[in-house]
Design an enzyme around this catalytic site. Structure first.
Site, short mmCIF file in Angstrom:
data_model
loop_
_atom_site.label_atom_id
_atom_site.label_comp_id
_atom_site.label_asym_id
_atom_site.label_seq_id
_atom_site.Cartn_x
_atom_site.Cartn_y
_atom_site.Cartn_z
N HIS A 161 0.82 -1.22 0.00
CA HIS A 161 0.00 0.00 0.00
C HIS A 161 0.85 1.26 0.00
CE1 HIS A 161 -4.01 -1.90 0.73
NE2 HIS A 161 -3.19 -2.91 0.96
N ASP A 369 2.98 9.59 -0.62
CA ASP A 369 1.86 8.74 -0.23
C ASP A 369 1.73 7.61 -1.23
OD1 ASP A 369 -0.33 8.00 1.33
OD2 ASP A 369 -1.09 10.04 1.42
P1 ADP Z 1 -3.56 6.43 4.97
O1 ADP Z 1 -3.89 5.04 4.52
O2 ADP Z 1 -2.11 6.79 4.90
O3 ADP Z 1 -4.17 6.80 6.28
P2 ADP Z 1 -5.40 7.35 2.85
O4 ADP Z 1 -5.73 8.74 2.43
O5 ADP Z 1 -5.06 6.45 1.72
O6 ADP Z 1 -4.23 7.45 3.91
O7 ADP Z 1 -6.64 6.67 3.59
C1 ADP Z 1 -7.11 7.19 4.77
C2 ADP Z 1 -8.56 6.77 4.99
O8 ADP Z 1 -8.87 7.07 6.36
C3 ADP Z 1 -9.55 7.58 4.15
O9 ADP Z 1 -10.67 6.79 3.84
C4 ADP Z 1 -9.93 8.73 5.07
O10 ADP Z 1 -11.23 9.25 4.85
C5 ADP Z 1 -9.84 8.09 6.43
N1 ADP Z 1 -9.39 9.12 7.38
C6 ADP Z 1 -8.27 9.85 7.31
N2 ADP Z 1 -8.20 10.72 8.31
C7 ADP Z 1 -9.32 10.56 9.03
C8 ADP Z 1 -9.85 11.19 10.19
N3 ADP Z 1 -9.23 12.21 10.78
N4 ADP Z 1 -11.04 10.74 10.66
C9 ADP Z 1 -11.68 9.73 10.05
N5 ADP Z 1 -11.23 9.12 8.93
C10 ADP Z 1 -10.07 9.52 8.44
#
Ligand code: ADP
Length: 474
Positions: A161, A369
């Protein structure tokens, strides 16, 4: 769910953390979102429960929503070495191109190797002939080899990922050749972007003597594997519906009322050093310095979910950010206007969808990312007739396909401030034009398509395995 497995085959997912639906501590993250919509009924999901215990019992097995979850606790030593140590303090910073934050200790690597071996030993007896095994992410690079060593000859897939680094960077990490050998025991290895796949193949060729067999195949010790690009995605229609419905939610209505006629620039991230949060605050500072006309006319909202707070680097980031947000608001704020609103408390997914839809600009500027699903969620949540503008880092995997976003270099606050200014001033016709291309892309690269693409590759793996495979790779 389209038919993607061989007849009678069961899918077995293995990941570090298992998002059991009944577990309130399970955090939202890219992995859970990417797989939530794409797993066939009957799938087994194996991995860590999220708990620690001195003497982990046999895996706990529970069924929910058509999925069977098999979880084990980590020992305190495994937590320290495998999870906190090698995975999160050595591998993660390296794979995200943050060499300076990499902290390698050989005892952590040993813990990582042993935890992967213990996972394999627990999983092997739960497997049935014909199972298709799909291993996820950098915590489990050596698991495919450990499974082979326990006589598992069926199809094994691995998906990374995070990004993958080029050889000059990977070579810095001690034991990286062992990681490459471990993962090369899989049959299919998937990446988020073409560049990640290229980097991985270069590493395998230069560092462990793998031989290229065409543009996407490698052979090593008599075993041939395929590398693929399969970008993770979201449940696009589901998220769009959630955003539409959330317009009537109390939280979204209250935010809309508090904004009045000011424009909203919205960001949501895990509080992680790869997300470029300090650099984002600097860019906002630059915008307000250089364009005082935005005073009282725009509000920034940053939601940042606290993550990995037992790692020193994350505690430092949180302190730095608290200070930077305070500085910015102190410098630019007025009695009746706070430019940057900042929350570290959890926010429900439906509420986030509503916030995305209210935003004129979605600011998604990680320093690096794997993909970044927030960028896709922002696009899905917009009203296609009057959409907001996606401001996206060139170093998110998403930028490889989301070409009509405003692409920025997050390390350059001046250029990000310029792009913010251009986004806030963009006319409706251009916003619609850019957004419609992005939406078509996000509708194509869904979570479901990600799973279907990967599983189809796994199903194409020949069932007959060379007997030498296990020995060749060990
Ligand atoms: P990572 O896997 O590095 O956290 P991604 O952007 O690929 O980053 O995925 C993050 C997921 O988690 C997304 O679906 C996003 O909406 C959710 N997310 C990120 N930050 C928050 C938050 N503060 N509260 C709730 N959900 C979150």
């Amino acid at each position: 769910m389209p038919k993607v497995l061989q007849d009678g085959a069961r899918l077995v997912i293995v990941s570090n953390r298992v998002p059991v639906p009944t577990d309130r501590g399970a955090q939202a993250g890219g992995l859970a979102v990417a797989l939530a919509d794409g797993l066939p009924p009957g799938t087994m999901w194996f991995g860590w429960s999220g708990k620690r215990s001195a003497d982990p019992a046999p895996p706990t097995v529970q069924a929910a929503g058509g999925i069977v979850y098999a979880t084990t606790d980590l020992t305190p030593a495994e937590y320290q070495t495998y999870y906190h140590g090698f995975s999160n303090s050595a591998l993660y910073p390296l794979l995200l191109f943050r060499l300076g934050l990499m902290n390698f200790r050989s005892e952590d690597y040993e813990g990582y190797r042993l935890a992967n071996a213990r996972f394999a030993a627990l999983l092997a007896p739960l497997l049935r002939p014909g199972d298709h095994i799909w291993v996820h992410d950098y915590h489990l690079f050596t698991l495919p080899q450990e499974l082979r060593a326990r006589g598992i000859t069926g199809p094994i897939g691995f998906f990374l990922h995070t990004p993958f680094v080029p050889p000059a960077l990977l070579a810095v990490l001690p034991r990286s050749a062992a990681l490459l050998r471990g993962v090369c025991a899989a049959d299919v290895i998937g990446f988020q972007t073409t560049q990640d796949r290229i980097n991985f193949m270069d590493c395998a060729v230069q560092m462990i003597g793998a031989v290229r067999r065409g543009p996407d195949r490698l052979s090593i010790g008599g075993h041939t594997l395929r590398t693929i690009v399969a970008p993770v995605g979201i449940d696009t229609e589901g998220f769009a519906n959630m955003a539409r419905t959330a317009q009537n939610d109390t939280a979204t209505r209250r935010l809309a009322e508090s904004l009045g006629d000011r424009q909203l620039v919205f960001s949501v991230d895990r509080l992680d050093y790869t997300k470029g949060l300090p650099q984002r605050v600097s860019a906002i500072n630059r915008l307000l310095d250089r364009h005082p006309g935005y005073r009282r006319r725009v509000n920034f909202l940053q939601v940042a979910a606290v993550s990995r707070q037992d790692v020193g680097e994350y505690q430092r980031l949180r302190r730095d950010l608290d200070r930077m947000v305070g500085d910015l608001n102190g410098r630019h704020g007025e009695p009746d206007w706070t430019p940057l609103r900042y929350m570290t408390r959890p926010v429900r997914r439906a509420t986030l969808a509503g916030f995305h839809r209210l935003a004129r600009v979605g600011m998604v500027t990680p320093l690096r990312d794997g993909m970044n699903l927030v960028a896709k969620e922002f696009v899905a949540a917009q009203n296609p007739e009057d959409p907001g503008v996606l401001l996206l880092s060139a170093f998110a995997g998403a930028a490889e396909t989301m070409k009509t976003a405003m692409i920025v270099n997050p390390f350059d606050p001046d250029s990000v401030a310029d792009a913010l200014d251009a986004s806030l001033r963009m006319d409706q016709a251009e916003r619609v034009h850019r957004h419609s291309a992005l939406l078509a892309q996000v509708r194509q690269d869904t979570a479901r398509n990600f799973c279907t693409t990967f599983l189809a590759e796994l199903a194409a793996v020949p069932a007959a395995r060379p007997a030498m495979l296990t020995e060749a790779l060990s």
